[in-house]
Motif scaffolding. Structure first.
Motif, PDB file in Angstrom:
ATOM      1  N   TYR A 472      45.324  34.818  43.586  1.00 53.13           N
ATOM      2  CA  TYR A 472      45.107  35.767  42.494  1.00 53.13           C
ATOM      3  C   TYR A 472      46.076  36.934  42.660  1.00 53.13           C
ATOM      4  O   TYR A 472      46.348  37.366  43.778  1.00 53.13           O
ATOM      5  CB  TYR A 472      43.711  36.392  42.573  1.00 53.13           C
ATOM      6  N   ILE A 474      46.084  40.746  41.088  1.00 51.76           N
ATOM      7  CA  ILE A 474      45.342  41.666  40.221  1.00 51.76           C
ATOM      8  C   ILE A 474      46.253  42.796  39.775  1.00 51.76           C
ATOM      9  O   ILE A 474      46.879  43.474  40.598  1.00 51.76           O
ATOM     10  CB  ILE A 474      44.128  42.267  40.964  1.00 51.76           C
ATOM     11  N   THR A 537      40.813  43.289  36.062  1.00 50.63           N
ATOM     12  CA  THR A 537      39.578  43.239  36.849  1.00 50.63           C
ATOM     13  C   THR A 537      38.498  42.373  36.222  1.00 50.63           C
ATOM     14  O   THR A 537      37.392  42.315  36.744  1.00 50.63           O
ATOM     15  CB  THR A 537      39.000  44.649  37.033  1.00 50.63           C
ATOM     16  N   GLU A 540      36.514  40.384  38.429  1.00 52.64           N
ATOM     17  CA  GLU A 540      35.850  41.100  39.512  1.00 52.64           C
ATOM     18  C   GLU A 540      34.519  40.488  39.940  1.00 52.64           C
ATOM     19  O   GLU A 540      34.216  40.386  41.107  1.00 52.64           O
ATOM     20  CB  GLU A 540      35.632  42.545  39.066  1.00 52.64           C
ATOM     21  N   ILE A 553      46.345  42.604  45.403  1.00 51.91           N
ATOM     22  CA  ILE A 553      45.909  43.655  44.484  1.00 51.91           C
ATOM     23  C   ILE A 553      46.992  44.716  44.384  1.00 51.91           C
ATOM     24  O   ILE A 553      47.338  45.369  45.371  1.00 51.91           O
ATOM     25  CB  ILE A 553      44.576  44.285  44.943  1.00 51.91           C
ATOM     26  N   GLN A 563      34.864  48.269  44.414  1.00 50.94           N
ATOM     27  CA  GLN A 563      35.542  47.360  43.504  1.00 50.94           C
ATOM     28  C   GLN A 563      36.561  46.490  44.255  1.00 50.94           C
ATOM     29  O   GLN A 563      36.652  45.289  44.016  1.00 50.94           O
ATOM     30  CB  GLN A 563      36.255  48.196  42.441  1.00 50.94           C
ATOM     31  N   LEU A 567      36.671  42.405  44.446  1.00 55.46           N
ATOM     32  CA  LEU A 567      37.857  41.596  44.158  1.00 55.46           C
ATOM     33  C   LEU A 567      38.193  40.721  45.363  1.00 55.46           C
ATOM     34  O   LEU A 567      38.463  39.529  45.230  1.00 55.46           O
ATOM     35  CB  LEU A 567      39.036  42.506  43.810  1.00 55.46           C
ATOM     36  N   ARG A 570      36.565  37.356  45.866  1.00 55.01           N
ATOM     37  CA  ARG A 570      36.958  36.150  45.117  1.00 55.01           C
ATOM     38  C   ARG A 570      37.600  35.122  46.033  1.00 55.01           C
ATOM     39  O   ARG A 570      37.707  33.950  45.680  1.00 55.01           O
ATOM     40  CB  ARG A 570      37.954  36.486  43.984  1.00 55.01           C
TER      41      ARG A 570
END
Ligand code: ADP
Ligand code: MG
Length: 683
Positions: A472, A474, A537, A540, A553, A563, A567, A570
């Motif tokens: 991922y 972000i 997000t 999230e 991120i 937060q 994340l 995940r």
């Protein structure tokens, strides 16, 4: 209880009709309100030595006025008095702006004590007020209260009102705390504390007064929560879900894994509530990936086994899809029928679904807030699960619970709530905590790197993908505008797509995509047809793709710790080792600290406690909308120790003293004084 003190302030000498409104704006309607309008700080009026003061410091200086004061006029209503004052060997300048009437108090050759702000460059005291004489000083305390005011009410007016009210009404101030507790916790009486807040004799007195008020405030609130909880436990109003234990065991055996000890314990807690005749109101906290969904599914299946209905409400469509699939898969061996209802369910499907629901042909329903719309009628709703509960307002949760009589409610959150918040905000609920992650989980390694190393990070992603994993990325959080958020994510997507062209497949996910577009991107990612997912997000909460092992991120310092933790959750969901890479160049010390904390810990409870300490309670995971009560004096972070004591005492008191006179008195006092908190609790 003597109610004199709860009369309107207008009974006070000096409060005419004109004063009422500005006082009301400050939250002051009754005499008690006025007396508990406490200063937010104190001015230290102790006379200081000139040589020890700093530029711009507010201080009190004493000296002899050595020149005749002169008033300079320099514009409409603008003027300045100035004179010189000798303090020992040193002579300083004193100025007062726009208070020409003070001229008569600055008398040449006489001693004078002045409070003001020190301008070191000009050796001038910018006078704020004159504290007449030394004798005056000795009589009053060295601290002067500073109050929150508004345009129509001045500091001095408020002070005068309080000075008038206190001697008149001190006898009428109640002392609501039970004397046994006051003694045990060595507290001042409430009237003493009220006086001490306004006119402390010294620092110690001021501290003790505050202590009493903080304790009383927290005790009263805890007492209310604890008595609500007790009342609920003793009521018979809830639906008992008397499922057959053996049948549920059979279901648990069909699960693709064995439950962890933690899961078993929580399942027991929930199922105990389900069977009991009271309404369940339970909060399940479990770190990301701790396996809450399975737990909720088991309890929903227990409900369905009796022919009653259960539903699961989630905050996003994406999650609804995912949970629907999970639950369908877990229940495929059973007779139970599962449905899904969201904002994008087609009219035809919806009509059919609602019909089945009303007839009771469907037992489990998964969906978004569409679940509590007016035309959704349940045949026999008995159990509601609310996932990621902090995403919903109090109102929405209540609305859903009203879909059935005596409905049992389980709220789940993946954001570990620091204890201090949990026992205030959710104090009337029962709580369960899932701590250990399912076995075989690899810990997630977290790194913090600077933007300059972004290329290396992309190389790392490529290597991971070549070995079969997924990643991922972000995009930075832009709080003010979803448009900018989307634009940003799109640009990053384009940049990354180009970089990995022909080698990796990149997908894009954000809040503005249509729901079928979201679904198809997520599906492709689930199936590993997309290897790198660029996202805002929106992912999230809840998203579960075990093969994804890299979480990058961007501008990580823009996110809160809670937060970031979400994340990061995940990844690390499968059997492979996972990595979280925070890209950030924070400018502040706090920002750097936060990145370091993320690298050091993967314990959600620790992180959320740190987040609370670093940012204050207002900011932590938007909990405000879930109703953190606002206290007048107490600060639940700073006053944590007192909070624990007050809670402990309240629990005992509710058990031991429920029928006593003291109990009734204190409840009367709580009702009289806590209008706002009432609203929070009742949604
Ligand atoms: P949460 O909702 O708490 O974040 P999930 O319920 O989504 O966590 O579970 C995370 C993952 O762990 C899922 O893939 C789930 O199938 C798996 N899982 C849950 N419980 C167990 C268990 N006891 N043993 C092995 N895997 C589990
Ligand atoms: Mg979940």
């Amino acid at each position: 209880m003597d109610k004199t003190i709860f009369q309107s302030v207008r009974f006070l000498p000096g409060v005419g009709p004109k004063r009422m409104e500005p006082l009301h704006d400050l939250g002051i309607d009754t005499i008690y309100d006025l007396l508990t309008h406490f200063p937010f700080r104190y001015e230290d009026l102790q006379v200081r030595d000139v040589s020890t003061i700093m530029d711009q410091e507010k201080v009190t200086l004493a000296g002899i006025i050595v020149t005749e004061p002169v008033v300079h006029y320099y514009g409409f209503k603008k003027n300045r008095i100035s004179c010189r004052m000798a303090i020992g060997e040193q002579v300083i300048q004193v100025s007062f702006f726009n208070q020409p009437y003070l001229k008569n108090k600055l008398i040449q050759h006489q001693e004078c004590i002045i409070f003001g702000k020190w301008d070191a460059k000009r050796s001038t005291l910018m006078g704020m007020k004159i504290i007449s004489t030394k004798e005056d000083m000795e009589e009053t305390s060295n601290f002067e209260a500073v109050y929150r005011t508004n345009k129509s009410i001045r500091q001095s007016t408020l002070l005068k009102l309080i000075q008038t009210a206190l001697p008149l009404y001190k006898e009428n101030i109640p002392n609501p705390l039970p004397s046994s507790i006051q003694k045990k916790r060595q507290l001042l009486s409430h009237p003493e504390a009220v006086e001490g807040m306004h006119f402390p004799k010294d620092e110690r007195h001021s501290k003790q007064s505050r202590q009493q008020l903080v304790y009383q405030e927290l005790f009263c609130y805890q007492l209310k929560l604890q008595s609500l909880k007790k009342k609920r436990h003793h009521s018979q109003k809830g639906q008992s879900i008397l499922y057959e234990n053996a049948a549920l065991k059979v279901f648990i055996q069909t699960l693709p894994f064995t439950l962890t000890e933690g899961q078993k314990k929580v399942v027991n807690e929930i199922c105990y509530d389900l069977r009991a005749p009271y309404e369940m109101s339970r909060l399940l906290q479990g770190d990301v990936g701790s396996g809450k969904t399975v737990v909720a599914t088991i309890a929903m299946v227990a409900t369905a086994l009796t022919g009653k209905q259960a539903c699961l409400m989630v905050p996003t469509e994406l999650l609804a899809d995912q949970h629907y699939e999970t639950i369908c898969a877990l229940t495929k061996e059973t007779e139970i029928k599962v449905g899904k209802l969201t904002g994008t369910t087609t009219l035809k499907e919806r009509r059919q679904l609602l019909e089945q629901l009303e007839k009771g042909e469907l037992q489990l329903l998964v969906g978004t807030h569409a679940l509590f719309q007016e035309d959704v009628i349940y045949h026999d709703l008995a159990f509601i699960v609310i996932d990621e509960q902090h995403r919903f307002g109090v109102k929405q949760r209540v609305q859903l619970a009203q879909k059935g009589m005596g409905v049992n409610v389980l709220q789940m959150t993946a954001t570990p709530i620091p204890r201090t918040l949990a026992i205030t905000t959710f104090g009337e609920m029962d709580t369960s905590i899932l701590k250990e992650a399912p076995k075989g989980r690899q810990p997630i390694k977290t790194f913090w790197v600077k933007e300059q190393e972004l290329e290396k990070v992309y190389d790392y992603i490529e290597k991971q993908v070549q070995s079969g994993r997924q990643a991922y990325v972000i995009s930075p959080l832009i709080e003010e505008s979803e448009n900018l958020d989307v634009q940003n994510a799109t640009e990053i997507y384009e940049m990354i797509s180009k970089r990995f062209e022909n080698r990796l497949s990149v997908g894009l996910l954000h809040g503005r995509l249509k729901s079928d577009e979201k679904e198809s991107v997520m599906n492709a990612f689930q199936k590993n047809e997309v290897q790198v997912l660029v996202s805002t997000t929106v992912i999230e909460v809840g998203v579960d793709v075990p093969n994804a092992t890299v979480m990058v991120i961007l501008d990580a310092d823009r996110f809160g710790l809670a937060q970031l933790h979400q994340l990061r959750g995940r990844v690390g969901r499968g059997e492979h080792a996972s990595t979280c890479i925070l890209i950030a160049s924070p400018k502040t010390e706090q920002g750097k600290q936060r990145m370091q904390i993320m690298c050091e810990s993967t314990d959600g409870f620790y992180l959320s406690q740190k987040d609370l300490e670093l940012r204050g309670s207002g900011d932590v995971f938007g909990l405000r909308q879930s109703g953190i009560p606002e206290f007048k004096v107490a600060d639940i972070v700073q006053d944590y120790d007192i909070l624990e004591q007050a809670r402990e005492d309240a629990i005992t008191f509710v058990i031991e003293e429920e029928d006593s006179v003291t109990y009734k008195e204190i409840q009367e006092f709580i009702e009289q004084t806590s209008r706002e908190t009432e609203e929070v609790l009742n949604g």
